[in-house]
Design an enzyme around this catalytic site. Sequence first.
Site, PDB file in Angstrom:
ATOM      1  N   LYS A 255       0.675  -1.237   0.024  1.00 50.16           N
ATOM      2  CA  LYS A 255       0.032  -0.084  -0.007  1.00 50.16           C
ATOM      3  C   LYS A 255       0.715   1.262   0.063  1.00 50.16           C
ATOM      4  O   LYS A 255       0.597   2.225  -0.704  1.00 50.16           O
ATOM      5  CB  LYS A 255      -0.631   0.131   1.318  1.00 50.16           C
ATOM      6  CG  LYS A 255      -2.153  -1.033   1.296  1.00 50.16           C
ATOM      7  CD  LYS A 255      -2.683  -1.100   2.660  1.00 50.16           C
ATOM      8  CE  LYS A 255      -2.181  -0.991   4.051  1.00 50.16           C
ATOM      9  NZ  LYS A 255      -1.503  -2.309   4.251  1.00 50.16           N
TER      10      LYS A 255
ATOM     11  N   ARG B 168      -9.675   1.189   8.481  1.00 50.89           N
ATOM     12  CA  ARG B 168      -9.458  -0.240   8.723  1.00 50.89           C
ATOM     13  C   ARG B 168     -10.533  -1.010   9.326  1.00 50.89           C
ATOM     14  O   ARG B 168     -10.208  -2.190   9.687  1.00 50.89           O
ATOM     15  CB  ARG B 168      -8.210  -0.270   9.530  1.00 50.89           C
ATOM     16  CG  ARG B 168      -6.868  -0.668   9.003  1.00 50.89           C
ATOM     17  CD  ARG B 168      -5.692  -0.689   9.757  1.00 50.89           C
ATOM     18  NE  ARG B 168      -4.652  -1.620   9.727  1.00 50.89           N
ATOM     19  CZ  ARG B 168      -3.505  -0.797   9.194  1.00 50.89           C
ATOM     20  NH1 ARG B 168      -3.364   0.316   8.638  1.00 50.89           N
ATOM     21  NH2 ARG B 168      -2.404  -1.486   8.824  1.00 50.89           N
TER      22      ARG B 168
ATOM     23  N   ARG C 213      11.013  -6.242   5.249  1.00 47.63           N
ATOM     24  CA  ARG C 213      10.819  -4.953   4.975  1.00 47.63           C
ATOM     25  C   ARG C 213      11.964  -4.144   5.986  1.00 47.63           C
ATOM     26  O   ARG C 213      12.211  -4.562   6.880  1.00 47.63           O
ATOM     27  CB  ARG C 213       9.486  -4.516   5.723  1.00 47.63           C
ATOM     28  CG  ARG C 213       8.914  -3.059   5.259  1.00 47.63           C
ATOM     29  CD  ARG C 213       7.554  -2.979   5.195  1.00 47.63           C
ATOM     30  NE  ARG C 213       6.821  -3.582   6.293  1.00 47.63           N
ATOM     31  CZ  ARG C 213       5.363  -3.595   6.492  1.00 47.63           C
ATOM     32  NH1 ARG C 213       4.663  -2.958   5.132  1.00 47.63           N
ATOM     33  NH2 ARG C 213       4.706  -3.833   7.434  1.00 47.63           N
TER      34      ARG C 213
ATOM     35  N   ARG D  15      11.129  -2.620  11.618  1.00 46.39           N
ATOM     36  CA  ARG D  15       9.927  -2.438  12.453  1.00 46.39           C
ATOM     37  C   ARG D  15       9.579  -3.303  13.618  1.00 46.39           C
ATOM     38  O   ARG D  15       9.701  -4.558  13.301  1.00 46.39           O
ATOM     39  CB  ARG D  15       8.810  -2.072  11.422  1.00 46.39           C
ATOM     40  CG  ARG D  15       8.547  -0.743  10.921  1.00 46.39           C
ATOM     41  CD  ARG D  15       7.157  -0.622   9.886  1.00 46.39           C
ATOM     42  NE  ARG D  15       6.079  -1.469  10.518  1.00 46.39           N
ATOM     43  CZ  ARG D  15       4.876  -1.322   9.826  1.00 46.39           C
ATOM     44  NH1 ARG D  15       4.928  -0.800   8.424  1.00 46.39           N
ATOM     45  NH2 ARG D  15       3.711  -1.919  10.339  1.00 46.39           N
TER      46      ARG D  15
ATOM     47  N   ARG E  93      -1.227  -9.587  12.757  1.00 43.21           N
ATOM     48  CA  ARG E  93      -1.829  -8.414  11.887  1.00 43.21           C
ATOM     49  C   ARG E  93      -2.671  -8.974  10.862  1.00 43.21           C
ATOM     50  O   ARG E  93      -3.733  -8.438  10.419  1.00 43.21           O
ATOM     51  CB  ARG E  93      -0.533  -7.422  11.458  1.00 43.21           C
ATOM     52  CG  ARG E  93      -0.470  -6.576  12.628  1.00 43.21           C
ATOM     53  CD  ARG E  93       0.977  -6.041  12.337  1.00 43.21           C
ATOM     54  NE  ARG E  93       1.173  -5.525  11.103  1.00 43.21           N
ATOM     55  CZ  ARG E  93       2.571  -5.453  10.614  1.00 43.21           C
ATOM     56  NH1 ARG E  93       3.673  -5.836  11.358  1.00 43.21           N
ATOM     57  NH2 ARG E  93       2.823  -4.924   9.412  1.00 43.21           N
TER      58      ARG E  93
HETATM   59  N1  LIG Z   1      -6.768   2.951  10.573  1.00 41.31           N
HETATM   60  C1  LIG Z   1      -6.035   2.180  11.459  1.00 41.31           C
HETATM   61  N2  LIG Z   1      -6.893   2.085  12.689  1.00 41.31           N
HETATM   62  C2  LIG Z   1      -6.347   1.289  13.672  1.00 41.31           C
HETATM   63  N3  LIG Z   1      -4.993   1.230  13.810  1.00 41.31           N
HETATM   64  C3  LIG Z   1      -4.294   1.621  12.947  1.00 41.31           C
HETATM   65  C4  LIG Z   1      -4.665   2.212  11.687  1.00 41.31           C
HETATM   66  N4  LIG Z   1      -3.598   2.577  10.866  1.00 41.31           N
HETATM   67  C5  LIG Z   1      -2.586   2.045  11.432  1.00 41.31           C
HETATM   68  N5  LIG Z   1      -2.927   1.644  12.747  1.00 41.31           N
HETATM   69  C6  LIG Z   1      -1.869   0.951  13.768  1.00 41.31           C
HETATM   70  O1  LIG Z   1      -0.422   0.861  13.178  1.00 41.31           O
HETATM   71  C7  LIG Z   1       0.154  -0.100  12.920  1.00 41.31           C
HETATM   72  C8  LIG Z   1       0.860  -0.129  11.573  1.00 41.31           C
HETATM   73  O2  LIG Z   1       0.118   0.268  10.598  1.00 41.31           O
HETATM   74  P1  LIG Z   1       0.709   0.358   8.997  1.00 41.31           P
HETATM   75  O3  LIG Z   1       2.001   0.829   8.969  1.00 41.31           O
HETATM   76  O4  LIG Z   1      -0.428   0.824   8.088  1.00 41.31           O
HETATM   77  O5  LIG Z   1       0.791  -1.226   8.834  1.00 41.31           O
HETATM   78  P2  LIG Z   1       0.702  -2.456   7.917  1.00 41.31           P
HETATM   79  O6  LIG Z   1       2.048  -2.366   7.266  1.00 41.31           O
HETATM   80  O7  LIG Z   1       0.326  -3.669   8.593  1.00 41.31           O
HETATM   81  O8  LIG Z   1      -0.391  -2.098   6.899  1.00 41.31           O
HETATM   82  C9  LIG Z   1      -1.073  -1.171  12.814  1.00 41.31           C
HETATM   83  O9  LIG Z   1      -0.782  -2.376  13.097  1.00 41.31           O
HETATM   84  C10 LIG Z   1      -2.163  -0.451  13.985  1.00 41.31           C
HETATM   85  O10 LIG Z   1      -1.722  -0.859  15.129  1.00 41.31           O
END
Ligand SMILES: Nc1ncnc2c1ncn2[C@@H]1O[C@H](COP(=O)(O)OP(=O)(O)O)[C@@H](O)[C@H]1O
Length: 301
Positions: free
Chosen positions: A81, A158, A192, A236, A247
């Site tokens: 994404k 989300r 990553r 990370r 996740r």
């Molecule tokens: N829209 C959201 N709602 C709830 N938690 C979020 C949201 N966006 C990000 N997070 C939190 O931030 C973390 C990292 O998000 P992100 O970088 O988008 O991860 P990923 O690579 O898993 O898509 C998520 O695991 C969650 O804890």
Amino acid sequence: MAVFSRCSRAATAAKTPNAAAAATFSYLIRALSPFSSSSSTTFDPENGLNCNKPAGLGILKREPKGRNVQWAFLGCPGVGKGTYASRLSNLLCIPHIATGDLVRDELASSGPLSSQLKEIVNQGKLVSDEIIIDLLSKRLEKGEAKGESGFILDGFPRTVRQAEILEGVTDIDLVINLKLWEEALLAKCLGRRICSECGGNYNVASIDIKAENGRPGMYMDPLPPPPECASKLITRPDDTEEVVKNRLRIYQAMTRPVEDFYRSRGKLLEFDLPGGIPESWPKLLCALNLEDHDDKQSAAA
Ligand SMILES: Nc1ncnc2c1ncn2[C@@H]1O[C@H](COP(=O)(O)OP(=O)(O)O)[C@@H](O)[C@H]1O
């Protein structure tokens, strides 16, 4: 802090998501609609995409609403994404807003939410809707003050409640649902790497899935860092195998229903990634009716 109070009041006072939306995002209505004319990318039915960059840009042929695009990316952790949202943001000259980055910035700031967030994120759980909406609201407000409008959201919404709140305050044009085979997702998360100095995102994973049972194979090259970042790479804390698997489970339970939310509204573009960036980027542009005549990004993939 003012926004946080408004958000808390809205969350307790309102009974329905849309009522919550009206209060929670009241200033967002002002921020997002109508769009400011100072922005760099607008849809214009007569002239297509109007961007500050003079030449070699994509010509946008859809969503002729006379305002900046409002798109969102859905997709499992590791699907890419951030990569594709960032490329489209560069192409269309609109901000790429990743809620994961907002959460990580908050974590790094050692602010009042920091320790609470650390525990949630490091277990791979979702942050509460209230907190994430508060962080996003503040980010949009800051952007508005700088003259930004339009956005490509990455990692938001989300949950169905987040989608309902967003839909209650603005008319998202398009939601791009990126899809990749599950065995590639885990490997991509584990591969990553981030440059601790410049924040650049790289990937050391080399994905090579053999064709089987009529399914074609898939190869994805690693995305190596440039020499100046190579010694500064970090991983990370939530990209461990156990947390990534959690996740992925949470995505299925909480975010998969968001796909249906947008599908039923005719806003979902399903996009199966055919491989790495060199194969996927041109196909994504094509699916979006975009052209990138000046595709320096693929060379820098
Ligand atoms: N829209 C959201 N709602 C709830 N938690 C979020 C949201 N966006 C990000 N997070 C939190 O931030 C973390 C990292 O998000 P992100 O970088 O988008 O991860 P990923 O690579 O898993 O898509 C998520 O695991 C969650 O804890």
